[in-house]
Write a protein that holds these residues in place. Structure first.
Motif, PDB file in Angstrom:
ATOM      1  N   ILE A   1       3.821   4.231   0.538  1.00 39.95           N
ATOM      2  CA  ILE A   1       3.064   4.998  -0.444  1.00 39.95           C
ATOM      3  C   ILE A   1       4.039   5.518  -1.487  1.00 39.95           C
ATOM      4  O   ILE A   1       5.202   5.841  -1.174  1.00 39.95           O
ATOM      5  CB  ILE A   1       2.299   6.168   0.214  1.00 39.95           C
ATOM      6  N   TYR A   2       3.599   5.562  -2.728  1.00 39.95           N
ATOM      7  CA  TYR A   2       4.421   6.082  -3.824  1.00 39.95           C
ATOM      8  C   TYR A   2       3.909   7.475  -4.196  1.00 39.95           C
ATOM      9  O   TYR A   2       2.701   7.691  -4.324  1.00 39.95           O
ATOM     10  CB  TYR A   2       4.348   5.157  -5.038  1.00 39.95           C
ATOM     11  N   VAL A   3       4.853   8.411  -4.375  1.00 44.10           N
ATOM     12  CA  VAL A   3       4.517   9.785  -4.737  1.00 44.10           C
ATOM     13  C   VAL A   3       5.267  10.158  -6.005  1.00 44.10           C
ATOM     14  O   VAL A   3       6.325   9.581  -6.304  1.00 44.10           O
ATOM     15  CB  VAL A   3       4.877  10.766  -3.591  1.00 44.10           C
ATOM     16  N   PRO A   4       4.756  11.121  -6.776  1.00 48.71           N
ATOM     17  CA  PRO A   4       5.465  11.513  -7.996  1.00 48.71           C
ATOM     18  C   PRO A   4       6.783  12.206  -7.683  1.00 48.71           C
ATOM     19  O   PRO A   4       6.946  12.823  -6.632  1.00 48.71           O
ATOM     20  CB  PRO A   4       4.483  12.465  -8.688  1.00 48.71           C
TER      21      PRO A   4
ATOM     22  N   THR B   1      -0.602  -1.394  -3.369  1.00 47.05           N
ATOM     23  CA  THR B   1       0.075  -0.258  -2.750  1.00 47.05           C
ATOM     24  C   THR B   1      -0.669   1.050  -3.031  1.00 47.05           C
ATOM     25  O   THR B   1      -1.262   1.237  -4.089  1.00 47.05           O
ATOM     26  CB  THR B   1       1.526  -0.149  -3.284  1.00 47.05           C
ATOM     27  N   ALA B   2      -0.609   1.975  -2.070  1.00 48.60           N
ATOM     28  CA  ALA B   2      -1.209   3.302  -2.250  1.00 48.60           C
ATOM     29  C   ALA B   2      -0.298   4.160  -3.117  1.00 48.60           C
ATOM     30  O   ALA B   2       0.926   4.156  -2.952  1.00 48.60           O
ATOM     31  CB  ALA B   2      -1.426   3.965  -0.895  1.00 48.60           C
ATOM     32  N   VAL B   3      -0.913   4.904  -4.045  1.00 50.41           N
ATOM     33  CA  VAL B   3      -0.160   5.765  -4.966  1.00 50.41           C
ATOM     34  C   VAL B   3      -0.787   7.157  -4.945  1.00 50.41           C
ATOM     35  O   VAL B   3      -1.986   7.312  -5.199  1.00 50.41           O
ATOM     36  CB  VAL B   3      -0.182   5.206  -6.398  1.00 50.41           C
ATOM     37  N   LEU B   4       0.021   8.160  -4.648  1.00 50.55           N
ATOM     38  CA  LEU B   4      -0.472   9.536  -4.607  1.00 50.55           C
ATOM     39  C   LEU B   4      -0.542  10.121  -6.007  1.00 50.55           C
ATOM     40  O   LEU B   4       0.411  10.027  -6.786  1.00 50.55           O
ATOM     41  CB  LEU B   4       0.447  10.407  -3.742  1.00 50.55           C
TER      42      LEU B   4
ATOM     43  N   LEU C   1      -3.844  -1.181  -7.567  1.00 51.32           N
ATOM     44  CA  LEU C   1      -3.179  -0.105  -6.829  1.00 51.32           C
ATOM     45  C   LEU C   1      -4.245   0.815  -6.243  1.00 51.32           C
ATOM     46  O   LEU C   1      -5.313   1.002  -6.829  1.00 51.32           O
ATOM     47  CB  LEU C   1      -2.246   0.680  -7.753  1.00 51.32           C
ATOM     48  N   LEU C   2      -3.954   1.384  -5.077  1.00 49.41           N
ATOM     49  CA  LEU C   2      -4.930   2.247  -4.399  1.00 49.41           C
ATOM     50  C   LEU C   2      -4.660   3.710  -4.738  1.00 49.41           C
ATOM     51  O   LEU C   2      -3.667   4.284  -4.270  1.00 49.41           O
ATOM     52  CB  LEU C   2      -4.851   2.046  -2.889  1.00 49.41           C
TER      53      LEU C   2
ATOM     54  N   PHE D   1     -10.986   4.422  -3.897  1.00 53.52           N
ATOM     55  CA  PHE D   1      -9.834   5.302  -3.690  1.00 53.52           C
ATOM     56  C   PHE D   1     -10.073   6.313  -2.600  1.00 53.52           C
ATOM     57  O   PHE D   1     -11.184   6.484  -2.103  1.00 53.52           O
ATOM     58  CB  PHE D   1      -9.446   6.000  -4.994  1.00 53.52           C
ATOM     59  N   ALA D   2      -8.989   7.000  -2.230  1.00 57.79           N
ATOM     60  CA  ALA D   2      -9.045   8.035  -1.207  1.00 57.79           C
ATOM     61  C   ALA D   2      -8.893   9.391  -1.872  1.00 57.79           C
ATOM     62  O   ALA D   2      -8.095   9.535  -2.789  1.00 57.79           O
ATOM     63  CB  ALA D   2      -7.930   7.835  -0.184  1.00 57.79           C
TER      64      ALA D   2
END
Length: 265
Positions: free
Chosen positions: A148-151, A198-201, A231-232, A264-265
């Motif tokens: 997961i990618y986060v800022p 990929t999931a992205v926060l 991207l998710l 999305f979540a």
């Protein structure tokens, strides 16, 4: 007297030896104390500080002029209404209290959301935002996601929560410390390089810890790019209503992604 002192000394050594052996054979003997939490730990340090003009700005909570917690009148009213119902404290179902879940969904997605009415949006009750993140992190891992990618930066607990969920945590550019502004060009460049699927926060509003949010136009560009690259989006909504004072305005990013047809979540 001399004999008594020697006896006492020997007894003390024997007790120490027994305690030492018990410690070494205890199943907890090799467990190390966890490091102090960087957020809650600041509260603890604040309580120990005797400086009369101390101020704490580490946790997002309202305080009065004396630095004491301030409970909003609406919270007191909600407490009063709950007590007046004389609830029986029965266990909720595994997905939580349906009334609470439905109210939360309407708060986030809109009172008249057609997606909720059509059953296309679902929710479960979790143990606060932290619990919700962990549940969703584990769900992603269980169903094929590995990262997961986060800022950069993000809320300090995001990273350990997702790591403990079994996900690799990567960062995308978000904030430019030199100009105290959103590094939007860097964000877009990174989103173009994140592996597809990929999931992205994303922080819905009041980005923690910078307070810097994309403009509506920038959110639109982010939405279009994420949809193009499959991207998710994984939204964390912690401060809806507290960023602008308008809960509807603060939910604009989430509702935009719904309108744009994201899953999305």
């Amino acid at each position: 007297m001399m004999s008594l002192q020697i006896s006492a000394s020997c007894s003390s050594k024997r007790i120490g030896s027994i305690v030492s052996r018990a410690m070494s054979t205890s199943p907890w003997a090799r467990y190390e104390m966890a490091p102090q939490d960087p957020i809650i730990g600041l509260n603890e340090s604040y309580q120990l500080d005797d400086y009369p003009q101390k101020v704490i700005v580490g946790v997002g909570a309202y305080r009065d002029d004396a630095g004491k917690p301030y409970v909003l009148p609406c919270v007191r009213e909600a407490e009063k209404r709950l007590l007046e119902q004389n609830l029986d404290m029965e266990y909720s179902g595994i997905a939580g209290d349906p009334t609470f879940v439905n109210a939360a969904l309407k708060f986030g997605y809109g009172e008249n959301s057609s997606e909720i009415a059509d059953g296309r949006i679902q929710g479960v009750q979790a143990l606060s935002g932290t619990g919700g993140l962990r549940v969703m992190g584990e769900l992603l891992k269980k169903h094929g996601h590995s990262k997961i990618y986060v800022p950069n930066p993000t809320w300090g607990n995001h990273i350990p929560i997702f790591k403990n969920s079994g996900l690799e945590v990567h960062k995308y550019r978000y904030y430019d410390g030199e100009t105290s502004s959103l590094d939007f060009d860097g964000l877009i460049q990174d989103f173009n390089e994140i592996p597809e699927g990929t999931a992205v926060l994303l922080h819905v509003c009041a980005h923690n810890p910078t307070g810097m949010d994309p403009t509506p136009e920038q959110w639109k560009e982010i939405s279009e790019l994420m949809k193009k690259r499959n991207l998710l989006p994984f939204f964390d909504s912690a401060y809806q209503g507290f960023a602008s004072g308008d809960a509807t305005k603060d939910a604009a990013s989430v509702r935009m992604f719904v309108e744009d047809g994201h899953q999305f979540a």
